[in-house]
Design an enzyme around this catalytic site. Structure first.
Site, PDB file in Angstrom:
ATOM      1  N   HIS A  48      16.738   6.781 -41.590  1.00  0.00           N
ATOM      2  CA  HIS A  48      16.207   7.611 -40.508  1.00  0.00           C
ATOM      3  C   HIS A  48      15.180   8.633 -40.990  1.00  0.00           C
ATOM      4  CE1 HIS A  48      18.901   5.878 -37.637  1.00  0.00           C
ATOM      5  NE2 HIS A  48      19.989   6.316 -38.239  1.00  0.00           N
ATOM      6  N   GLU A 161      30.397   2.627 -39.148  1.00  0.00           N
ATOM      7  CA  GLU A 161      29.792   3.247 -37.967  1.00  0.00           C
ATOM      8  C   GLU A 161      29.610   2.269 -36.818  1.00  0.00           C
ATOM      9  OE1 GLU A 161      25.839   4.605 -38.871  1.00  0.00           O
ATOM     10  OE2 GLU A 161      25.321   2.795 -39.979  1.00  0.00           O
ATOM     11  N   ASP A 187      26.703   7.798 -34.864  1.00  0.00           N
ATOM     12  CA  ASP A 187      26.619   6.384 -34.537  1.00  0.00           C
ATOM     13  C   ASP A 187      27.986   5.759 -34.353  1.00  0.00           C
ATOM     14  OD1 ASP A 187      23.913   5.865 -34.212  1.00  0.00           O
ATOM     15  OD2 ASP A 187      23.557   5.715 -36.352  1.00  0.00           O
TER      16      ASP A 187
END
Length: 269
Positions: A48, A161, A187
């Site tokens: 990310h 996740e 998540d």
């Protein structure tokens, strides 16, 4: 090599290991973060974060030179992504988005040299990130030693996740070569139908139950548990509740918060 891996030493000590998260590129930023007292590791976020392959290499080198473990979160568990991170000299990797124990087995295979796995040997950059000793009195790890010792000297973290990974968490924890189960609460909550992001950041009971389940699965298998948190207060809470590896803050959020607070003070708002 294990002497130079600060995260691995911290995990073996039985005490909580605290780290930080870097999403913005820049070796100077890496050094600033790595010089924070009491941090054992910095995660360089290629999933990310704004991290190219070049930026990741530079940050790994800068963090390792400060005596802190550079840990790379790769975008996903593809062979070449894992290879690039480890060839840069990362002391460990974090792999997101796995859904099964089979995925975990593949991650281990891609991370380990033969005969355990299928990782190729060739980078001349890996070894220098495992140097330990005083300035002027260091010895670079020879490539043969790196090949011999890397399998036991790098930390393999897998993120739990997804709903699939949560369902198979005990099987994933049992995979030989997986060292740490890491929880990304955002998540995880999204994928099991209880998004904290739509609840002011608060965890639904079902999300807290899932987090506890993962922590227990890791420890039952003799592995370590980790969790991503965004503040020292949250990190202390999870350290006090038995987690072994806890993130304390990330660079982007800290910069936003710091500047907003000071601009508000300056403008009287």
């Amino acid at each position: 090599m294990q002497k130079a891996n600060r995260l691995q030493k911290a995990l073996k000590s039985g005490k909580p290991s605290f780290g930080g998260w870097q999403g913005l590129p820049g070796s100077n930023l890496s050094r600033i973060l790595a010089r924070t007292p009491d941090l054992d590791w910095i995660c360089i976020d290629q999933e990310h974060g704004n991290m190219s392959d070049d930026a990741m290499h530079e940050s790994v080198a800068a963090i390792a030179a400060c005596g802190v473990s550079p840990i790379v979160r790769v975008p996903e568990g593809q062979h070449w992504m894992i290879k690039r991170a480890l060839d840069a000299g990362a002391h460990g990797i974090i792999v997101p988005l796995l859904t099964s124990a089979e995925d975990a087995k593949n991650i281990v295979k891609y991370s380990k040299f033969p005969p355990t796995g299928s990782r190729g040997l060739g980078s001349g950059l890996s070894m220098e990130k495992f140097i330990s000793g005083k300035t002027g009195d260091v010895t670079e790890v020879p490539m043969g030693d790196y090949f011999r010792d890397a399998n036991s000297s790098t930390v393999i973290c897998v993120q739990i996740e997804t709903a699939g990974a949560l369902k198979e968490v005990n099987e994933i924890a049992a995979v030989e070569g997986v060292d740490v189960l890491l929880i990304g609460p955002t998540d995880l909550g999204n994928n099991i139908g209880h998004p904290a992001v739509l609840n002011g950041g608060k965890h639904a009971p079902e999300l807290d139950e899932a987090i506890a389940k993962i922590n227990k699965a890791a420890h039952d298998a003799g592995k370590k548990s980790a969790i991503y948190m965004g503040s020292g207060e949250q990190a202390k809470h999870y350290a006090d509740n038995g987690f072994d590896m806890i993130n304390t803050a990330n660079d982007i959020a800290v910069l936003k918060k710091y500047f907003a607070e000071h601009v508000a003070t300056a403008t009287g708002k």
